[in-house]
Design a protein around this motif. Sequence first.
Motif, PDB file in Angstrom:
ATOM      1  N   ALA A  88      -6.470   9.873  -2.998  1.00  0.00           N
ATOM      2  CA  ALA A  88      -5.915   9.393  -1.727  1.00  0.00           C
ATOM      3  C   ALA A  88      -6.786   9.766  -0.540  1.00  0.00           C
ATOM      4  CB  ALA A  88      -4.505   9.948  -1.535  1.00  0.00           C
ATOM      5  N   MET A  89      -7.504  10.897  -0.629  1.00  0.00           N
ATOM      6  CA  MET A  89      -8.283  11.367   0.504  1.00  0.00           C
ATOM      7  C   MET A  89      -9.760  11.002   0.411  1.00  0.00           C
ATOM      8  SD  MET A  89      -5.873  12.657   2.202  1.00  0.00           S
ATOM      9  CE  MET A  89      -6.919  13.189   3.561  1.00  0.00           C
ATOM     10  N   ALA A  90     -10.215  10.533  -0.746  1.00  0.00           N
ATOM     11  CA  ALA A  90     -11.654  10.351  -0.977  1.00  0.00           C
ATOM     12  C   ALA A  90     -12.305   9.404   0.017  1.00  0.00           C
ATOM     13  CB  ALA A  90     -11.897   9.862  -2.403  1.00  0.00           C
ATOM     14  N   GLY A  91     -11.600   8.357   0.409  1.00  0.00           N
ATOM     15  CA  GLY A  91     -12.186   7.387   1.332  1.00  0.00           C
ATOM     16  C   GLY A  91     -12.102   7.792   2.790  1.00  0.00           C
ATOM     17  N   LYS A  92     -11.448   8.928   3.058  1.00  0.00           N
ATOM     18  CA  LYS A  92     -11.222   9.335   4.444  1.00  0.00           C
ATOM     19  C   LYS A  92     -11.901  10.647   4.814  1.00  0.00           C
ATOM     20  CE  LYS A  92      -6.529   7.484   3.875  1.00  0.00           C
ATOM     21  NZ  LYS A  92      -5.084   7.812   3.904  1.00  0.00           N
TER      22      LYS A  92
END
Length: 266
Positions: A88-92
């Motif tokens: 969930a956090m990888a792209g942010k």
Amino acid sequence: MGTLFFDIPLDALAVRMLTTAFVVMAVSWAVGAFGPVVGGALAGLPIILGPGFYFLAAQTPTAFVAQAASYALLSLCATQFFVLAYIAMAGKQPPWVCLAYAVGAWLVAALVLQFLPAQPIVGVFMFIVATGVCRRIGRRFIVPEASTRVSAGLGLLIVRGILAGILVAVVTSAHHLLGSTGAGLLLAFPIGYTVVAVTIHQKMGAASVVAMLHSALLGTISLAGFCAVLANAIEHLTAHTALGVALVASMSITVVIIFGKRISRR
């Protein structure tokens, strides 16, 4: 043989360090050579859990190992939420921030799950639920993949593998302090996924690490199978036989996952 880290023999420490280094290098190479689907499935092999329980079985009673395996199964439920949080956090966020969120998710889940009964059937049910939920939510974050043909530096992988191996050795050798609950939960802590995820994220980008980790949600099934079979078999078979049966079960699950993925993509 000399001892280190809570009186663990140095040869045992070396084995744990080397096996962890192997899974980090092998999975990173597999992602680069074959793509994230195969790499994620291979990440689920019990290359860390296997040696850990081998030495645990040599040092503790059968009942202790059975309970630890049951708690390790519950810990793998927490691992699925670890993976989902990273996805969930990888792209942010950058890799280390993603890792902090993932570890936080694992800690919260593990603290809750430790209160459940240490029974394989309970662990299997919870694992099925956790995997289904995380797979469904995690699918939303999959994006068109960037190139996966980038190879992480061998020297960097070796250093990270050794550091991860030291962590594994410390955790598995402190069983007399942790008890079966702590030993089982921490033995299944996703150290392998931690190092692999950060490495792939840094070298190949968010798209590749998301694809690999989403596949790893299925790959973890082989770890769950290992723990479930071991928790049951150790009560009826010798320790070595039970470990062998659990390893065969885990490898069989991995083979089914890999071939199933390949067939579904044709």
